[in-house]
Design an enzyme around this catalytic site. Structure first.
Site, mmCIF file in Angstrom:
data_model
loop_
_atom_site.group_PDB
_atom_site.id
_atom_site.type_symbol
_atom_site.label_atom_id
_atom_site.label_comp_id
_atom_site.label_asym_id
_atom_site.label_seq_id
_atom_site.Cartn_x
_atom_site.Cartn_y
_atom_site.Cartn_z
ATOM 1 N N GLY A 13 0.763 -1.240 0.000
ATOM 2 C CA GLY A 13 0.000 0.000 0.000
ATOM 3 C C GLY A 13 0.794 1.291 0.000
ATOM 4 N N HIS A 111 0.849 1.381 -13.194
ATOM 5 C CA HIS A 111 1.690 0.248 -13.593
ATOM 6 C C HIS A 111 3.135 0.734 -13.689
ATOM 7 C CE1 HIS A 111 2.648 -3.613 -15.393
ATOM 8 N NE2 HIS A 111 3.374 -2.962 -16.278
ATOM 9 N N GLU A 176 6.131 6.764 -9.085
ATOM 10 C CA GLU A 176 4.716 6.361 -8.930
ATOM 11 C C GLU A 176 4.042 7.226 -7.873
ATOM 12 O OE1 GLU A 176 3.752 2.169 -8.582
ATOM 13 O OE2 GLU A 176 5.754 1.627 -9.233
HETATM 14 C C1 GRF Z 1 3.302 -0.802 -7.595
HETATM 15 O O1 GRF Z 1 4.562 -0.927 -8.211
HETATM 16 C C2 GRF Z 1 2.228 -0.602 -8.618
HETATM 17 O O2 GRF Z 1 2.655 0.130 -9.731
HETATM 18 C C3 GRF Z 1 1.902 -2.008 -9.032
HETATM 19 O O3 GRF Z 1 1.992 -2.758 -7.836
HETATM 20 C C4 GRF Z 1 2.869 -2.114 -6.949
HETATM 21 C C5 GRF Z 1 2.116 -1.875 -5.690
HETATM 22 O O4 GRF Z 1 2.914 -1.321 -4.665
HETATM 23 N N1 GRF Z 1 0.609 -2.052 -9.682
HETATM 24 P P1 GRF Z 1 2.255 -0.647 -3.400
HETATM 25 O O5 GRF Z 1 1.323 -1.681 -2.791
HETATM 26 O O6 GRF Z 1 1.498 0.560 -3.861
HETATM 27 O O7 GRF Z 1 3.381 -0.311 -2.497
#
Ligand code: GRF
Length: 217
Positions: A13, A111, A176
């Site tokens: 998360g 992603h 991200e």
């Molecule tokens: C992230 O790298 C996201 O892009 C992918 O899964 C991962 C989740 O990480 N879909 P987190 O749970 O947000 O730390």
């Protein structure tokens, strides 16, 4: 009025936390009203609680292949919280075309690659195997096809000569956390228009930005 957002998670998360953090700002056009996990052991659940956000667990495992029944439960949580927008954040369960259609234009995913390159699992490993010099992350609208759909925002990072899938994924994760809140802000403030598979935005480009990798000597 702030738009009411649900975040769907399966794991640690960190993107969820970035969204919650950003949504604390008074001028942020959305509020996170519930975090839903399909796994009871998702680390993100405790983080959401610590941040005072309501959580719900709808375990997908007992439903086996009956995705529609699982989604009906999820939908009832969404209804209960009067959710208007969904952010998938490390949500590791495939959704049916029916559910995706119902939320068309209102559900985002992130992603860790520059889509359409490297959809699917372990995109950092795929990027290294392809020898690309720049990778990054993509926020896109969800369509029935996995890791596809109109692209809302992308962030790029250089790939280092000595990167491992782990070091590259960690560099991408930072971007991200930057772009997911920005993309949600854009969507929630009405700055996005869908034209078929293309997402038109009111976001502006920074004309001074260049990312060249490897840096020329
Ligand atoms: C992230 O790298 C996201 O892009 C992918 O899964 C991962 C989740 O990480 N879909 P987190 O749970 O947000 O730390």
């Amino acid at each position: 009025m702030k738009r009411r957002v649900a975040i769907l998670i399966s794991g640690r998360g960190s993107n969820m936390a970035a969204l919650i953090q950003a949504a604390r700002a008074q001028d942020f056009p959305a509020e996170i009203v519930v975090v839903i996990s399909n796994r009871a052991d998702a680390g993100g659940l405790a983080l959401a609680v610590q941040n005072g956000v309501a959580t719900a667990i709808v375990e997908s495992k007992p439903f086996g292949r009956d995705r529609a029944a699982f989604e009906a439960q999820v939908q009832s949580v969404l209804d209960e919280h009067r959710v208007e927008l969904i952010c998938l954040a490390g949500f590791m369960r495939l959704l049916t075309a029916e559910f995706v259609q119902r939320w068309h234009g209102r559900m985002l995913n992130i992603h860790p690659s520059l889509l359409p390159s490297f959809p699917g699992i372990d995109p950092a490993r795929q990027a290294l195997a392809a020898g690309v010099k720049i990778s990054g992350a993509t926020v896109h609208f969800v369509i029935p096809e996995t890791d596809a759909g109109p692209i809302v925002m992308q962030g790029a990072v250089p790939v280092a000569e000595d990167d491992t899938p782990e070091t590259l994924a960690a560099r991408i994760l930072k971007v991200e956390h930057r772009i997911y809140p920005d993309a949600l802000r854009l969507l929630a403030s009405g700055g996005i228009r869908l034209a078929g598979n293309i997402c038109r935005t009111t976001g502006s480009i920074d004309h001074g930005q260049r990312l060249i990798s490897p840096a020329p000597r």
